[in-house]
Write a protein that holds these residues in place. Structure first.
Motif, PDB file in Angstrom:
ATOM      1  N   GLU A  84      -3.701  11.685   5.272  1.00 32.44           N
ATOM      2  CA  GLU A  84      -4.687  10.623   4.828  1.00 32.44           C
ATOM      3  C   GLU A  84      -4.468  10.259   3.293  1.00 32.44           C
ATOM      4  OE1 GLU A  84      -6.121   8.094   6.572  1.00 32.44           O
ATOM      5  OE2 GLU A  84      -5.676   8.632   8.404  1.00 32.44           O
ATOM      6  N   ARG A  85      -4.555  11.614   2.737  1.00 36.42           N
ATOM      7  CA  ARG A  85      -4.630  11.672   1.266  1.00 36.42           C
ATOM      8  C   ARG A  85      -3.319  11.157   0.533  1.00 36.42           C
ATOM      9  NH1 ARG A  85      -6.603  16.735   1.951  1.00 36.42           N
ATOM     10  NH2 ARG A  85      -4.741  17.708   1.052  1.00 36.42           N
ATOM     11  N   HIS A  86      -1.988  11.311   1.482  1.00 37.02           N
ATOM     12  CA  HIS A  86      -0.980  11.057   0.861  1.00 37.02           C
ATOM     13  C   HIS A  86      -0.245   9.806   1.759  1.00 37.02           C
ATOM     14  CE1 HIS A  86      -1.914  15.181  -0.339  1.00 37.02           C
ATOM     15  NE2 HIS A  86      -0.959  15.010  -1.156  1.00 37.02           N
ATOM     16  N   ARG A  87      -0.934   9.133   2.281  1.00 34.95           N
ATOM     17  CA  ARG A  87      -0.333   7.966   3.094  1.00 34.95           C
ATOM     18  C   ARG A  87       0.131   6.995   2.148  1.00 34.95           C
ATOM     19  NH1 ARG A  87      -4.588   5.795   6.798  1.00 34.95           N
ATOM     20  NH2 ARG A  87      -2.827   4.384   7.407  1.00 34.95           N
ATOM     21  N   THR A  88       0.097   6.535   0.895  1.00 31.69           N
ATOM     22  CA  THR A  88       0.318   5.790  -0.031  1.00 31.69           C
ATOM     23  C   THR A  88       1.686   6.296  -0.702  1.00 31.69           C
ATOM     24  OG1 THR A  88      -1.162   6.186  -1.716  1.00 31.69           O
ATOM     25  CG2 THR A  88      -1.592   4.533   0.127  1.00 31.69           C
ATOM     26  N   ILE A  89       1.994   7.566  -0.670  1.00 31.94           N
ATOM     27  CA  ILE A  89       2.976   7.909  -1.803  1.00 31.94           C
ATOM     28  C   ILE A  89       4.257   7.288  -1.201  1.00 31.94           C
ATOM     29  CG2 ILE A  89       4.437  10.177  -2.354  1.00 31.94           C
ATOM     30  CD1 ILE A  89       1.907  11.576  -2.648  1.00 31.94           C
ATOM     31  N   ILE A 144       5.075   6.352   8.063  1.00 32.34           N
ATOM     32  CA  ILE A 144       4.738   6.527   6.756  1.00 32.34           C
ATOM     33  C   ILE A 144       5.158   8.080   6.360  1.00 32.34           C
ATOM     34  CG2 ILE A 144       3.174   6.683   4.778  1.00 32.34           C
ATOM     35  CD1 ILE A 144       1.829   4.117   5.989  1.00 32.34           C
ATOM     36  N   ASN A 184       8.567   9.585   4.427  1.00 29.87           N
ATOM     37  CA  ASN A 184       8.446  10.089   2.792  1.00 29.87           C
ATOM     38  C   ASN A 184       8.315  11.835   3.051  1.00 29.87           C
ATOM     39  OD1 ASN A 184       8.103   7.759   1.287  1.00 29.87           O
ATOM     40  ND2 ASN A 184       6.502   7.468   2.653  1.00 29.87           N
ATOM     41  N   LEU A 221       0.924   5.295  10.377  1.00 24.15           N
ATOM     42  CA  LEU A 221       0.468   6.469   9.464  1.00 24.15           C
ATOM     43  C   LEU A 221       1.813   7.622   9.709  1.00 24.15           C
ATOM     44  CD1 LEU A 221      -0.739   8.111   7.469  1.00 24.15           C
ATOM     45  CD2 LEU A 221      -2.492   8.835   9.096  1.00 24.15           C
TER      46      LEU A 221
END
Length: 71
Positions: free
Chosen positions: A66-71, A8, A12, A5
């Motif tokens: 956690e909310r933006h881990r996949t951006i 990541i 980013n 995490l």
């Protein structure tokens, strides 16, 4: 924060800093960029600027990550 995490978020962070500015509008974009997406640095900024307990600031930071881990 677990290592994947952290990687990541830091990878980013330039993009995420703009979103962080919306969440923590009392911070400057420069302060956010200088934090580099580092959990401790960002927690310190949020804690100081919003005058809240460290635990609460860290919860906000981790929730954001956690909310933006996949951006």
């Amino acid at each position: 924060m677990n290592k994947p995490l952290a990687e990541i978020i830091q990878k980013n962070w330039r993009r995420l800093a703009g979103l962080a500015l919306i969440v923590w509008d009392e911070l400057t974009l420069d302060e956010l960029l200088k934090s580099g997406g580092d959990e401790q640095k960002l927690t310190n900024l949020v804690q100081q600027r919003y005058e809240m307990p460290r635990e609460d600031a860290n919860k906000q930071v981790m929730s954001f990550f956690e909310r933006h881990r996949t951006i």
